[in-house]
Design a protein around this motif. Structure first.
Motif, short mmCIF file in Angstrom:
data_model
loop_
_atom_site.label_atom_id
_atom_site.label_comp_id
_atom_site.label_asym_id
_atom_site.label_seq_id
_atom_site.Cartn_x
_atom_site.Cartn_y
_atom_site.Cartn_z
N TYR A 135 -21.46 -16.22 -19.00
CA TYR A 135 -21.29 -17.74 -19.55
C TYR A 135 -22.22 -18.07 -20.76
O TYR A 135 -22.00 -18.63 -21.91
CB TYR A 135 -21.72 -18.60 -18.44
CG TYR A 135 -21.75 -20.03 -18.84
CD1 TYR A 135 -20.50 -21.02 -18.75
CD2 TYR A 135 -23.15 -20.66 -19.05
CE1 TYR A 135 -20.56 -22.18 -19.13
CE2 TYR A 135 -22.90 -21.67 -19.27
CZ TYR A 135 -21.78 -22.71 -19.44
OH TYR A 135 -21.94 -24.04 -19.75
N ARG A 188 -6.27 -27.49 -13.41
CA ARG A 188 -6.58 -28.13 -12.28
C ARG A 188 -5.59 -29.15 -11.69
O ARG A 188 -5.82 -29.78 -10.73
CB ARG A 188 -8.10 -28.67 -12.52
CG ARG A 188 -9.13 -27.87 -12.61
CD ARG A 188 -10.42 -28.49 -12.77
NE ARG A 188 -11.50 -27.72 -13.31
CZ ARG A 188 -12.73 -27.88 -13.24
NH1 ARG A 188 -13.29 -29.15 -12.69
NH2 ARG A 188 -13.62 -27.07 -13.54
N SER A 198 -11.22 -20.87 -16.39
CA SER A 198 -12.45 -21.46 -16.94
C SER A 198 -12.68 -21.81 -18.63
O SER A 198 -11.63 -21.26 -19.28
CB SER A 198 -13.59 -20.28 -16.63
OG SER A 198 -13.53 -19.18 -17.66
N SER A 252 -18.82 -15.77 -15.01
CA SER A 252 -19.80 -16.92 -14.53
C SER A 252 -20.75 -16.41 -13.46
O SER A 252 -20.17 -15.90 -12.59
CB SER A 252 -19.24 -18.17 -14.29
OG SER A 252 -18.45 -18.19 -12.92
N ASP A 278 -8.71 -11.35 -17.08
CA ASP A 278 -8.94 -13.03 -17.56
C ASP A 278 -8.07 -12.82 -19.17
O ASP A 278 -7.20 -13.73 -19.16
CB ASP A 278 -10.34 -13.08 -18.05
CG ASP A 278 -10.99 -13.43 -16.81
OD1 ASP A 278 -10.56 -13.72 -15.80
OD2 ASP A 278 -12.33 -13.43 -17.06
N HIS A 286 -19.26 -17.04 -9.67
CA HIS A 286 -18.27 -16.14 -9.06
C HIS A 286 -18.58 -14.74 -9.08
O HIS A 286 -17.78 -13.91 -8.52
CB HIS A 286 -16.99 -16.30 -9.71
CG HIS A 286 -16.33 -17.87 -9.64
ND1 HIS A 286 -16.07 -18.43 -8.24
CD2 HIS A 286 -16.23 -18.85 -10.55
CE1 HIS A 286 -15.45 -19.55 -8.22
NE2 HIS A 286 -15.66 -19.92 -9.70
N CYS A 317 -14.46 -12.94 -18.50
CA CYS A 317 -15.55 -14.07 -18.64
C CYS A 317 -16.08 -14.35 -17.28
O CYS A 317 -15.34 -14.91 -16.56
CB CYS A 317 -14.75 -15.17 -19.49
SG CYS A 317 -13.94 -14.94 -20.96
N SER A 336 -8.70 -27.10 -18.98
CA SER A 336 -9.18 -27.17 -17.42
C SER A 336 -8.30 -28.19 -16.82
O SER A 336 -7.90 -27.99 -15.83
CB SER A 336 -10.60 -27.72 -17.95
OG SER A 336 -10.90 -28.04 -16.67
N THR A 357 -14.93 -20.86 -20.49
CA THR A 357 -15.16 -19.65 -21.30
C THR A 357 -13.87 -18.90 -21.74
O THR A 357 -14.08 -18.35 -22.64
CB THR A 357 -16.36 -18.94 -20.72
OG1 THR A 357 -15.89 -18.38 -19.19
CG2 THR A 357 -17.72 -19.57 -20.48
N GLU A 358 -12.99 -18.68 -20.64
CA GLU A 358 -11.91 -18.24 -21.25
C GLU A 358 -11.01 -18.74 -22.22
O GLU A 358 -10.52 -18.17 -23.08
CB GLU A 358 -11.16 -18.01 -19.85
CG GLU A 358 -11.28 -16.85 -18.92
CD GLU A 358 -10.37 -17.03 -17.77
OE1 GLU A 358 -9.19 -16.83 -17.76
OE2 GLU A 358 -10.88 -16.87 -16.63
#
Length: 184
Positions: A146, A35, A67, A110, A97, A113, A108, A31, A69-70
């Motif tokens: 999720y 980012r 994400s 959420s 993904d 989105h 994955c 993450s 979860t990915e």
């Protein structure tokens, strides 16, 4: 009122490398990389100052996941010996993904989105295109929520194992076993 103490990213990553288990660390560091709050060079410098056990936890970090979860699903698959390509491109669909072992697409999803009607319909259209490609390349699509990844992970992994057992590589292994050739 006093100010709250907050670690800088480098200090926090150093602590995470020492304290978090590998799957959670992969989620956090992926993450930060995605980012652009952390760069690989900085991550390498932080890890170089730590014991090798902490550095080894970074082997599945990629920064490509969109994400947590990915990242979690990718870690589970890769640590189980599967080849996983994050953010793989399919003509007429765009990026997916995860592409697992060249035949299984895992998306994955959420709520953030994928809840408005346009996103919901777009996902189904993408699945139709991918399933059409399936005739030529035997691609199969699985969508995970999720909740399934975060709160129902045990049942989700059992279901994914069932799907993976149906794949092309699994059928080759079964054929080898029947012919008495083992796993080599």
């Amino acid at each position: 009122m006093g100010k709250d103490a907050v670690d800088d990213v480098e200090s926090a990553v150093g602590s995470a490398l020492l304290c978090l288990d590998e799957p959670d660390l992969v989620v956090v560091v992926d993450s930060l990389l995605q980012r652009r709050m952390l760069e690989f060079g900085t991550l390498d410098a932080i890890a170089a100052r730590l014991p090798s056990g902490a550095r080894r936890k970074l082997r599945y970090v990629s920064g490509a996941a969109m994400s947590g979860t990915e990242s979690k699903v990718r870690f589970w698959l890769q640590s189980g010996g599967h080849r996983v390509e994050p953010q793989s491109w399919f003509e007429g669909v765009g990026f997916v993904d995860l592409l697992v072992d060249g035949w299984l697409v895992i998306e994955c999803d959420s709520r953030l989105h994928h809840t408005d009607l346009a996103a919901f319909e777009g996902d189904r259209s993408r699945d139709l295109v991918l399933n059409g490609v399936r005739v030529r390349s035997r691609v199969r699509v699985v969508r995970l929520s999720y909740r399934q990844v975060v709160f129902d992970w045990e049942a989700t992994t059992l279901a994914l194992l069932g799907v993976l057992e149906q794949g092309p590589s699994a059928s080759r292994l079964r054929a080898r076993r029947r012919r008495g050739r083992g796993f080599s």
